[in-house]
Write a protein that holds these residues in place. Sequence first.
Motif, short mmCIF file in Angstrom:
data_model
loop_
_atom_site.label_atom_id
_atom_site.label_comp_id
_atom_site.label_asym_id
_atom_site.label_seq_id
_atom_site.Cartn_x
_atom_site.Cartn_y
_atom_site.Cartn_z
N LEU A 140 0.89 -1.14 -0.02
CA LEU A 140 -0.08 0.06 -0.13
C LEU A 140 0.87 1.21 0.05
CD1 LEU A 140 -2.96 -0.89 2.55
CD2 LEU A 140 -3.05 -0.52 0.00
N GLU A 144 1.22 4.24 -2.74
CA GLU A 144 0.58 5.66 -2.50
C GLU A 144 1.52 6.69 -2.85
OE1 GLU A 144 -1.62 8.20 1.03
OE2 GLU A 144 -0.47 6.20 1.58
N PRO A 164 -9.85 -2.80 -1.22
CA PRO A 164 -10.32 -1.44 -1.44
C PRO A 164 -9.24 -0.28 -1.41
CG PRO A 164 -12.02 -2.32 0.13
CD PRO A 164 -10.54 -3.34 0.07
N THR A 165 -8.46 -0.42 -0.46
CA THR A 165 -7.20 0.63 -0.18
C THR A 165 -6.17 0.61 -1.52
OG1 THR A 165 -6.21 -1.02 1.24
CG2 THR A 165 -7.50 0.88 2.27
N HIS A 167 -7.49 -0.43 -4.52
CA HIS A 167 -8.33 0.02 -5.65
C HIS A 167 -8.45 1.65 -5.41
CE1 HIS A 167 -10.93 -2.98 -7.49
NE2 HIS A 167 -10.58 -3.58 -6.38
N SER A 168 -8.24 2.21 -4.28
CA SER A 168 -8.13 3.81 -4.31
C SER A 168 -7.01 4.60 -4.68
CB SER A 168 -8.55 4.24 -2.88
OG SER A 168 -7.39 3.77 -1.75
N ARG A 169 -5.80 3.64 -4.86
CA ARG A 169 -4.67 4.18 -5.22
C ARG A 169 -4.21 3.87 -6.58
NH1 ARG A 169 -4.58 3.19 0.10
NH2 ARG A 169 -3.30 4.28 1.21
N CYS A 170 -5.28 3.43 -7.36
CA CYS A 170 -5.02 2.86 -8.88
C CYS A 170 -6.14 3.70 -9.71
CB CYS A 170 -4.93 1.44 -9.05
SG CYS A 170 -3.74 0.53 -7.97
N GLN A 171 -5.76 3.92 -11.00
CA GLN A 171 -6.61 3.99 -12.11
C GLN A 171 -7.10 2.59 -12.67
OE1 GLN A 171 -5.54 6.71 -15.03
NE2 GLN A 171 -4.93 8.41 -13.95
N ARG A 172 -8.50 2.22 -12.26
CA ARG A 172 -8.76 1.04 -12.82
C ARG A 172 -9.46 1.04 -14.18
NH1 ARG A 172 -13.30 -2.83 -9.49
NH2 ARG A 172 -13.94 -3.99 -11.16
#
Length: 574
Positions: A140, A144, A164-165, A167-172
């Motif tokens: 993680l 970040e 989910p953490t 997910h929030s740091r990547c462009q999906r």
Amino acid sequence: MAYVALYRRWRPSNFDALVGQDTIKQTLVNALTGGHIAHAYLFAGPRGTGKTSTARILAKALNCDKGPTATPCGECHNCQSIADGTSMDVLEIDAASNRGIDSIKELRDKIAFAPVDGRYKVYIIDEVHMLTPEASNALLKTLEEPPENVVFILATTDPQKVLPTIHSRCQRFDFHRVTVEEITKHLVDVAKKSDIVADEEAMRLIAIQAEGGMRDALSLLDQCAVMSPRVTVDSVKDTLGIVGREALRELVTAIGKKDGAKAMELCHTLLMQGKEVNRILTELAEYLRALMLFQTIPDYEEIYLVDEKEHLADNAQYFDNERIMLATEYIALSLANIKQSLRPRIFLELAILHLCAKQKVAALVQDEDDALPPTEAEIPAPRIMPHPAKPAAAARPVVKPAEKPKPIPAKPNLTPRPVAAQEEVTFVPVEKTAAQVAADNAVDAARYWQEAVDYLGQQDGKKSVSSCARNGKGVALNGDELIVLVPGNQFICDRLDKDDYRKILEETILTMQRVKVKCKFVKEFNGKVPASPPTELKQSQVAEPSVPQTEQSKASDDAVQKALAAFGGTIKEK
């Protein structure tokens, strides 16, 4: 030179060669052109849809000598080394094999070093959802705030398992399955360039079997090309074990006509041809699905991959939607049973015969009363519902007709008796005396105890409890307390009162009767009503003296006569 599989030889080397995924291609091209390069990407989608290929193309675009560019040249040293898998700046990690925290710690130690030949160090982590929770948490912080010259590309077939953490740091980017038309077109092009003689209809059949995976389609084409010098529809069916339109159409027609003998003959023929049981049932379910969609949405083009329109119209006359849904449910059940069976043919034959049954097997059996809907002038008679285990009071129906109704025979008919519209039906609760309630409690207590003892006697490991409990008898219910009489045996009484046996008995009664009780074991019982009345009784009921039997008979005589007139029957003298 060693032979290279088609899916490796024709792996796309640039965005133009990537089949399908137009939205993803356009987004990445715009990002490279405008210089909006993210530090982490998450590619999610089914297998064989181009996730790893897109990651390699993006790595080329970032490190090409002419880049960053959306059109890597493919000729420079960096493009060649990335294509060959020898680049020092592009590292591919299989998270399924390197899923521990030690692998991520090693990656974090190397990430600080500058790129060797290119501009970026690109880490492609395939099947990232396979990382352990500890390894995912270790990744993680690096995701970040990575160094400026590091780009992470995470690929997964199961994005729900990714934290989910992360997910929030990547462009999906979500990769979808490639369409049959796109796969067919690409297979025709590959066959021409690979000197494979193939029919376009055979390419379409392979595309259908690939189920949206381009890599699977190329592997199937590679397999069929070895089978015969020319790839035809028949060779594809033989190689892949496909049942085929004609045989499946005949089987569905026999099932539709409920011709079990013909259906079994066709089923036997398919098995003798080497068709797998799972394949037969799966394609049968697909054909039935096509029939239902044909009846509902005849313009839905996808169903015509299964069969032609005129043949679907011929078979659709034998099926309605209810029959199709019941059939597909039974096929799904048979497929589940086949996985655990050593003789899958048995479940196939049972499924075919079940689908050919003369009568429909409905999920719910309709009540006989539903066959006679009430008219406007009639109201269906009230149903007599079973009383709960411990009712506080019974209900006595009293009919007040406008005119005296005719008595009903003692033996009721199957059809409900219509009641005149002007009749008024009311229910008057009848309160019980303390003696009656005590008698009912004694009956419930005996039943609760006996059913629990019989049940435990059938359970492994509980027979000793049942054997000991058979010496007792439930005699009264005092609120939530069940009094059990164990006459003249202090040892068994004490043993039943132990925590282990008492807990097993109380839990069994709760499971079977939905009543929570506490067992109290006694050696003597005087047969009287317990001192503390049950919680359902009113104090006034306990305090009031009981009415003599003769007075009760007189008070209820009128109600009894009205009940006899309304419902029929006789009074039996004891």
